[in-house]
Design an enzyme around this catalytic site. Structure first.
Site: not given
Ligand code: GLA
Length: 730
Positions: A518, A540, A188, A70, A469-471, A355-356
């Site tokens: 990412c 980051d 961030w 209960d 690395k897929w952002d 990277d980018d």
């Molecule tokens: C984001 C990612 C970073 C880097 C930048 C590139 O901020 O977190 O690690 O890859 O983009 O533009």
């Protein structure tokens, strides 16, 4: 006469709608047991057929003891409370029916149990006998890991469409004297910041409404101490996490009866989800674990479960790497890249990640203002092509990885010009930019195809691409989908489903590819994503000082093998802090170690230290990737930070300890009490990465008991000093 009888019958049904409930059967009171090795979740079914959670915690023996339990004067929430019936608390399910009514009453129909290997699945069938809506509560009990997954399947067996106004995954009711909630807010470069509060009556909510990048607000996870104080080592503790990368909501409500009801699931915000006749909706998994051994015990349960079941290739060790971002940003050409590859290989790293900045011809990606969406290599930067640099990396004996942000478009891109209808937008309104970019509408299957193709084409640029690395760098604003027309309520849910569709297709074709999740750092750190990814980019923020808190917070819920952690230059680009290179290595080595700087800026001595740290890491990283984590000293609470990983057989361990602020005499000041060791075993203790150890006992053997009971007191000299010790049983 017939017409009269029909009209009379209609009046009877209208005036006495309860007649329609005749079908509902009164049932025999019983208890449904959902058990793991060391925990028990018990659902009481009363004679009215109402189902309630009456226990979650340590096993209590025969579940039937709870048959007549209960819960007291106030009506307890159901195991999956719906809006309506006799309950006034917070609901897991809220359905709007075609006739405008909001009431749902769910009653027990039946349940069944099925086992596969170490997972026991219990499905409880519930039904509203008035509206014919059905709900299955599904619980997967992982026997060894003591983890219980819970989700619901909502079925509209009626003849008209209904709207789901709330459709949580699960609802859990607990009864304790105190509920101390630890949750993780973030932004961030400031992810997974622990915050703690003693819950009081009323409702506390953690949620996100950003569509994507959700964990830059709060993480959909928590630790709940069923006590007034938090402990890493003792006391009943529950950890919970929702496996969903979209908007989520987890609410904690303490009711009049002092019960805590936790409702977790997709956030119903702007999502009155239509469920057509005959259709069903499956909610994401809510993950729970219980431990008597405090937050440490709860997180070890989650980590063991995650490594085995919840992440892509969780058992494997991911390579150490050099990432080009902080070392080169957008400013590189082939020689820069080849030089970095040479340096990475020379230091003993195993992977180079471009990277980018490598793509975009008409709109070259030379800053964040252009190019996203145009996934063709920029031959002005790398005229020889991606295959050339990937092959070069392979010729140096290391793997090659590449960055992509496939869900996005810069307004300055061919993609945005060609397909303006693919951009998330609300008709006639401004399409806001964030980081100079727009977000693609993944609720649209054509966009899903594009995003999948973007990944497929990128990976196909060279047979030597081993890692992606897929952002995902922005959240949804002024939301809307041109594709969904008047059905905008579907947008948030179907964006995330669309994302997972793409992930599924990617994995069908590329099961071995290592893919990092990412999102501007750690904005998609959740178990819904991890199912498809090998690791997260944790943040980051690569500053070792900031990382102490970020990594500690992350480790409460996620395993170290999922935690990308890089050594970068000083002054740190995010904070300006200057810390010793060894400290940076020792912090990054507690996760998946990488470097993210221009190696050419390192002196010969620094390179030698880097090689040494990378080499030693390779010797103990199996413990980081697969061992049990014990958190010893919290960077949130004091001047020291320490943690250790112990092998399953307790014969090996690695201990990381750091002095964050030297405020006392150093020698003999700090004693770390190690955990998880076998007290009777003798361990040889060897400090890594130094010629002269900071501990008097280095190189000697000590019992697990000695090391755990006050004998281990390395002299960490000065702020931002650190030491790593490997322990091996003799
Ligand atoms: C984001 C990612 C970073 C880097 C930048 C590139 O901020 O977190 O690690 O890859 O983009 O533009």
């Amino acid at each position: 006469m017939k017409a009269f009888l029909t009209a009379f019958a209609a009046i009877v049904v209208a005036v006495f709608p309860a007649q329609a409930r005749k079908e509902k059967k009164f049932v025999e009171a019983s208890v449904i047991e959902i058990a793991t090795g060391n925990t028990q979740l018990l659902l009481q079914v009363d004679s009215r057929g109402e189902v309630r959670t009456v226990h979650y915690g340590a096993p209590v023996g025969d579940p039937a003891q709870f048959t007549d339990y209960d819960a007291g004067a106030y009506h307890a929430p159901d195991a999956y409370s719906a809006t309506g019936g006799r309950f006034f608390g917070q609901e897991a399910l809220h359905v709007l029916y075609a006739d405008g009514t909001h009431n749902t009453e769910l009653y027990y129909v039946s349940h069944e149990t099925e086992s596969r290997q170490d997972i026991v699945t219990t499905t409880v069938h519930l039904k509203d006998f008035f509206t014919a809506l059905e709900v299955d509560l599904v619980y997967d009990a992982y026997q060894k890991e003591n983890v219980i997954l819970s989700h619901s399947v909502i079925r509209n067996t009626g003849k008209k469409e209904v709207k789901l106004l709330n459709f949580a995954s699960s609802s859990l009711t607990l009864k304790a004297d105190d509920y101390l909630l630890t949750h993780f807010h973030g932004d961030w470069a400031t992810e997974m910041q622990m915050e703690r509060e003693l819950l009081t009556h009323g409702t506390k909510v953690i949620e996100s409404r950003r569509g994507v990048k959700n964990t830059h607000v709060q993480n959909p996870s928590f630790v709940l101490s069923l006590a007034p104080h938090y402990s890493e080592t003792d006391g009943p503790t529950i950890a919970g996490a929702l496996a969903w990368s979209g908007n989520y909501r987890i609410s904690f409500d303490i009711d009049r009866g002092d019960r805590l009801n936790i409702v977790a699931g997709i956030n119903p915000f702007a999502s009155a989800y239509p469920l057509g006749a005959g259709k069903s909706f499956t909610t994401p998994e809510m993950i729970y674990t219980w431990s008597a051994d405090g937050a440490g015990g709860a997180s070890r349960n989650l980590h063991r479960w995650a490594r085995k079941y919840a992440m892509w290739n969780g058992g494997l060790v991911n390579p150490t790497l050099l990432n080009s971002w902080e070392g080169a940003y957008f400013d590189f050409k082939t020689p820069t890249i080849l030089g970095m590859i040479d340096d990475a290989a020379a230091m003993g790293l195993e992977l180079f990640v471009l990277d980018d900045g490598w793509f975009g011809m008409d709109y070259p990606r030379n800053s964040d203002a252009a190019g996203l969406g145009d996934w063709e290599p920029n031959t002005n930067k790398i005229p020889e092509g991606i295959d050339y640099v990937a092959s070069y990396a392979h010729s140096k004996g290391i793997k090659f990885g590449i960055w992509i942000e496939p869900e996005m478009a810069n307004p300055a891109s061919n993609l945005a010009k060609k397909h303006p209808e693919w951009i998330v937008q609300s008709p006639g309104r401004e399409i806001y930019q964030d980081r100079n970019q727009w977000i693609l509408d993944l609720s649209n299957p054509a966009v899903q195809d594009f995003v999948y193709d973007a990944i497929d084409r990128t990976v196909s640029l060279s047979p030597g691409i081993d890692y992606v690395k897929w952002d995902c760098n922005r959240a949804v604003m002024s939301f809307g989908s041109p594709y969904l027309g008047e059905e905008q309520d579907r947008f948030f849910v179907e964006y995330t489903q669309g994302l997972y569709n793409v992930c599924r297709r990617m994995r069908e074709k590329y099961p071995k590819l290592i893919v990092q999740c990412c999102s501007a750092g750690g904005a998609r750190v959740d178990y819904g994503a991890l199912r498809w990814f090998n690791e997260f980019w944790t943040s980051d923020n690569t500053d070792a000082i900031s990382r102490t808190r970020i990594q500690w917070g992350t480790s409460l819920i996620f395993p170290a093998c999922a935690m990308g952690s890089h050594v970068s230059t000083v002054p740190n680009h995010q904070t300006g802090n200057i810390t010793p290179l060894k400290f940076r290595f020792d912090i990054a080595s507690a996760g998946r170690l990488g470097m993210e700087l221009q190696p050419k800026t390192l002196s010969g001595e620094e390179r030698a230290l880097a090689s040494r740290c990378i080499e030693s890491y390779k010797g103990y990283r199996d413990l980081v990737f697969g061992g049990d984590l014990y958190r010893l000293a919290s960077p949130y609470d004091g001047d020291y930070y320490a943690l250790m990983y112990v092998s399953e057989d307790k014969r090996r361990a690695v201990v990381f300890c750091y002095c964050l602020r030297q405020v006392n005499r150093s020698v003999g000041t700090k004693t770390f009490r190690l955990q998880g060791l076998d007290p009777a075993l003798s361990y040889k203790v060897t400090e890594q990465n130094v010629d002269e150890s900071c501990w008097w006992g280095n190189g000697k053997a000590f019992t697990g008991a000695f090391l755990s009971e006050g004998g281990f007191n390395p002299a960490l000299l000065g702020s931002n000093s650190s030491a790593v010790f490997v322990l091996e049983a003799l």
